[in-house]
Motif scaffolding. Structure first.
Motif, PDB file in Angstrom:
ATOM      1  N   ASP A  14      -2.487   7.173 -18.191  1.00  0.00           N
ATOM      2  CA  ASP A  14      -3.956   7.799 -17.313  1.00  0.00           C
ATOM      3  C   ASP A  14      -4.422   7.263 -16.406  1.00  0.00           C
ATOM      4  O   ASP A  14      -4.201   6.990 -15.471  1.00  0.00           O
ATOM      5  N   GLU A  15      -4.176   5.717 -16.794  1.00  0.00           N
ATOM      6  CA  GLU A  15      -4.856   4.660 -16.456  1.00  0.00           C
ATOM      7  C   GLU A  15      -4.103   3.632 -15.617  1.00  0.00           C
ATOM      8  O   GLU A  15      -3.995   4.024 -14.203  1.00  0.00           O
ATOM      9  N   LEU A  16      -2.440   4.262 -15.426  1.00  0.00           N
ATOM     10  CA  LEU A  16      -1.290   3.679 -14.980  1.00  0.00           C
ATOM     11  C   LEU A  16      -1.596   4.902 -13.272  1.00  0.00           C
ATOM     12  O   LEU A  16      -1.476   4.124 -12.287  1.00  0.00           O
ATOM     13  N   CYS A  17      -1.353   6.543 -14.082  1.00  0.00           N
ATOM     14  CA  CYS A  17      -1.080   6.864 -12.622  1.00  0.00           C
ATOM     15  C   CYS A  17      -2.547   7.020 -12.041  1.00  0.00           C
ATOM     16  O   CYS A  17      -2.324   7.257 -10.662  1.00  0.00           O
ATOM     17  N   GLU A  18      -3.842   6.690 -12.642  1.00  0.00           N
ATOM     18  CA  GLU A  18      -4.591   6.658 -11.451  1.00  0.00           C
ATOM     19  C   GLU A  18      -4.337   4.918 -10.506  1.00  0.00           C
ATOM     20  O   GLU A  18      -4.710   5.378  -9.960  1.00  0.00           O
ATOM     21  N   ASP A  19      -4.037   4.212 -10.881  1.00  0.00           N
ATOM     22  CA  ASP A  19      -4.099   2.763 -10.474  1.00  0.00           C
ATOM     23  C   ASP A  19      -2.825   2.609  -9.590  1.00  0.00           C
ATOM     24  O   ASP A  19      -3.509   3.164  -8.155  1.00  0.00           O
ATOM     25  N   LEU A  20      -1.646   3.363  -9.456  1.00  0.00           N
ATOM     26  CA  LEU A  20      -0.650   3.784  -8.986  1.00  0.00           C
ATOM     27  C   LEU A  20      -1.357   5.104  -8.146  1.00  0.00           C
ATOM     28  O   LEU A  20       0.375   5.198  -7.043  1.00  0.00           O
ATOM     29  N   ASP A  21      -2.117   5.374  -8.520  1.00  0.00           N
ATOM     30  CA  ASP A  21      -2.101   6.808  -7.649  1.00  0.00           C
ATOM     31  C   ASP A  21      -1.239   7.741  -7.709  1.00  0.00           C
ATOM     32  O   ASP A  21      -0.582   8.468  -6.444  1.00  0.00           O
ATOM     33  N   GLU A  35       0.866  -1.205  -0.459  1.00  0.00           N
ATOM     34  CA  GLU A  35      -0.059   0.087  -0.265  1.00  0.00           C
ATOM     35  C   GLU A  35       1.164   1.308  -0.014  1.00  0.00           C
ATOM     36  O   GLU A  35       0.729   2.369  -0.397  1.00  0.00           O
ATOM     37  N   LYS A  51       5.393  -1.305 -16.668  1.00  0.00           N
ATOM     38  CA  LYS A  51       3.845  -0.705 -16.791  1.00  0.00           C
ATOM     39  C   LYS A  51       3.000  -0.920 -17.711  1.00  0.00           C
ATOM     40  O   LYS A  51       2.175  -1.598 -17.981  1.00  0.00           O
ATOM     41  N   TYR A  53      -0.992  -1.789 -17.974  1.00  0.00           N
ATOM     42  CA  TYR A  53      -2.328  -0.884 -18.484  1.00  0.00           C
ATOM     43  C   TYR A  53      -2.242  -0.095 -20.007  1.00  0.00           C
ATOM     44  O   TYR A  53      -0.697  -0.365 -20.122  1.00  0.00           O
TER      45      TYR A  53
END
Length: 73
Positions: free
Chosen positions: A41-48, A14, A32, A37
């Motif tokens: 954008d999807e990567l950034c959202e998922d990894l915060d 986490e 990644k 991904y």
């Protein structure tokens, strides 16, 4: 006996951080994007993580995100 360690392992996941070194970040992000991904954008959202931060760090190595390739080139 092993049950006590599972919380620590989960906690570490986490709190995972992306590499700070631009060269290491490049390899990490491209791997990644290639394997997990469909977009940055999807990567950034998922990894915060902040997209602008990744783009800025990789720009220091003269890399830019190519949406068609879904890679930094």
């Amino acid at each position: 006996f092993g049950c006590g360690n599972t919380g620590k392992i989960k906690e570490k996941r986490e709190n995972f951080m992306i590499p700070k070194d631009p060269a290491m970040l490049l390899g990490f992000v491209n791997l990644k994007l290639r394997d997990f991904y469909k977009s940055l954008d999807e990567l950034c959202e998922d990894l915060d993580v902040e997209k602008e931060e990744i783009v800025a760090k990789l720009k220091t190595l003269d890399y830019a995100y190519d949406e068609e390739k879904n890679q930094f080139v």
